[in-house]
Design an enzyme around this catalytic site. Structure first.
Site, PDB file in Angstrom:
ATOM      1  N   HIS A  32      28.337  14.134  45.125  1.00 46.40           N
ATOM      2  CA  HIS A  32      29.161  14.980  44.261  1.00 46.40           C
ATOM      3  C   HIS A  32      30.235  14.109  43.608  1.00 46.40           C
ATOM      4  CE1 HIS A  32      31.891  18.209  43.043  1.00 46.40           C
ATOM      5  NE2 HIS A  32      30.855  19.010  43.134  1.00 46.40           N
ATOM      6  N   ASP A  87      24.206  22.607  45.478  1.00 42.63           N
ATOM      7  CA  ASP A  87      22.865  22.906  44.970  1.00 42.63           C
ATOM      8  C   ASP A  87      21.743  22.520  45.926  1.00 42.63           C
ATOM      9  OD1 ASP A  87      23.709  23.926  42.449  1.00 42.63           O
ATOM     10  OD2 ASP A  87      24.214  21.879  41.854  1.00 42.63           O
TER      11      ASP A  87
END
Lengths: 390, 390
Positions: A260, A317
């Site tokens: 991320h 996700d």
């Protein structure tokens, strides 16, 4: 080294906000002051949406009224349903959302009003109707009869009912509700930033939301969860994970759903989603996608450490596909499902931007760009009349 | 003093670009190396659109093929025309554009391809069809029969024909063509920036364009020209100008169409538009709007100098209303007319962003925001279960 302008404004503060804080170092995500773990454990999506719009958690009475209002606003104008029924069945659900949302402005007298009250009203309409659009479109494209929203159900259960035609069991509805809470807000990502840039021009909420949906539709943003599902389908069996992942890493490719831009440790949302996915696999006996995801996570983390000497963690996700798949949600609906939650965060940001709620004044976004192209005329490259061009 | 984050990124370079340069100090606007005055004088909108997409001006042969391709792509899919005919007649043209553009993706197999060639192909479709959407919608909402695009006409003349049902005279078509050239591109304004933020997520061109349209629809951006027309209607008579303007300035209000965030001298586009407006008034005998505009310009400039000791100049939105009004274009179409020109600049920016044509690499926009809200838990504000909230 790359300059600021080469890194998509990463690390550049563009505004103040009172909506959420992402603490990447410590893996904390805070909505209006509350840690996401506390909200996910104790609050529903409706409470979270209320928190987004009104800045505080509702009392029981306030929540009751808010839920009633949301439930009563779920219906789509008949003209819009007719349009959807006539549409090409192959239309992508994100394209359908992007075209239907601006159509809602045709039916909303408050759309062009500029008071905060009118923006809140439109926000409620958006939060209420977006799930209906997504569920209706899925049934229309599959030639199934649409299921009208059920006022007795909460947001999460009602969506799964409209989508699958059956009221989900209590635990499934609760799990989906938690997914909605986790996806509701995440500061200045590309879709929220796009919504705020548009809001800064004083465009109406449907326009701002359309821009956010447009950004979310990109495969580097909201499209990531669908890409994770594609990977799960591709790999298919746990014994194929190592070979598949290593071949991707050897080719210098990234693994979708891992890592991320902001979190340097566990994404707190991923931790909760991983837990939901595991329990759901156990409860339903449908363990394939969870086990495959877990194996991928382990292999990627081990390989990453060995190859780069660094830790990498799943992001929001990574585990949602294994959950949604078991809930009977098609992969190309994962991004729309992201949207039906994130809409509450977007609305809060649009309102904050328009009314300069966290800053001294509201100004239209108008950044600079450095011109690195040619200058004709100045440097010998002259305008040639059409007749003389060859 | 306001910090960077409080001023909408003004003065903050967010990217390199080879598309256009705005030299605010000297009142110069440059498209791909060419000064806007030279292009407005010598090149058509089609040449300008070609310049945007291919970085060079076309040869005669290239222009011929480009014009043929554009002309052949003007038709809308029947499904879209049917949708427009069913739509509420009161729908705002900008809302119609924002919902129809993402629908075009249903009909474009290249929409989700990621090659540069596919993006150019889609750009041409967008440049060709957007005027059709605007003209069709205006005739549909007025219950007039639509006029199909005429392949023999250039972009400017064809639009006026589709809109008004009559082929315009040569000078009117030429003037409108110049307006299109002047509006084609203007670096990183809010709509272009919104398109680039969306493009950075790898969303398709229809999504990027939808976001740009959303931003343009805001009254502080593309909506400004319609606001100028509103002012002209409001004032109505030259003898009322002084009182009207002074009362606004006394109240601390801004005069729409006057002043610019970047230009510190004449906006070169405004100079040309003022000239077109004047000649058109003379030619048609319809002098009212030009004279009223000129009077307003003079009064505002004089008052501004007296009150603030500073010069102020008309911007691109100041004289276009007086031109469009004489051409029979309704005020709520001024922003859509801006869009049918600017689409060529947007497409160039979307492609430049996606393929990192002016920079070392393409990165998704993800700015920072400073959290200035509360922290519950840390500072004594605890999560209260719903039952205990009052």
């Amino acid at each position: 080294m790359l300059e600021t302008k080469d890194i998509g404004l990463r690390g550049v503060p563009v505004a103040d906000t009172r909506i959420s804080a992402v603490d990447g170092e410590n893996g904390r995500l805070i909505y209006r002051g509350y840690d996401i773990e506390i909200l996910a454990e104790n609050s529903t999506y409706e409470e979270t949406a209320y928190l987004m719009l009104y800045e505080t958690l509702p009392t029981r009475k306030e929540l009751e009224i808010f839920k009633e209002t949301l439930a009563s606003e779920r219906h789509l104008p008949a003209g819009i349903v007719r349009h959807m029924k006539k549409r090409k069945k192959t239309a992508h659900p994100m394209d359908v959302l992007q075209s239907v949302i601006p159509m809602l402005a045709d039916f909303d007298d408050a759309a062009r009003m500029s008071t905060k009250g009118s923006q809140i009203k439109t926000s409620i309409k958006l939060i209420a109707t977006m799930p209906t659009i997504v569920a209706y479109w899925d049934r229309i494209r599959k030639n199934l009869e649409i299921r009208k929203p059920d006022e007795k159900l909460g947001s999460a259960a009602n969506f799964l009912y409209m989508l699958n035609g059956e009221i989900p069991d209590v635990q499934t509805a609760k799990d989906f509700d938690t997914c909605l809470v986790l996806h509701a807000e995440h500061s200045f990502n590309a879709s929220t930033f796009a919504a705020r840039v548009v809001a800064s021009t004083r465009a109406h909420m449907y326009a701002c939301t359309g821009a956010a949906l447009a950004a979310l539709s990109g495969e580097l943003h909201g499209g990531a969860n669908a890409q994770v599902m594609k990977m799960l389908f591709d790999i298919d069996k746990t014994e194929r994970v190592e070979k598949w992942i290593n071949s991707k890493l050897d080719a210098g490719e990234i693994i979708m759903g891992m890592g991320h831009a902001v979190y340097k440790t566990w994404d707190p949302r991923a931790k909760i989603l991983s837990c939901i996915s595991g329990k759901m696999a156990e409860r339903t006996g449908n363990t394939k996608w969870f086990e495959l995801s877990r194996k991928i996570e382990n292999v990627v983390r081990t390989e990453f450490k060995e190859r780069k000497g660094k830790e990498i963690y799943p992001n929001v996700d990574f585990y949602s596909p294994s959950i949604y798949c078991v809930m009977g949600i098609d992969p190309d609906l994962f991004t729309p499902v992201f949207a039906i939650s994130r809409i509450s965060g977007w609305c809060a940001h649009i309102i904050e931007e328009k009314f300069a709620e966290a800053q001294p004044k509201a100004v239209i976004y108008r950044p600079e760009a450095e011109y690195v192209g040619r200058y004709c005329g100045l440097e010998g490259c002259k305008y040639m009349p059409l007749e003389e061009r060859e």
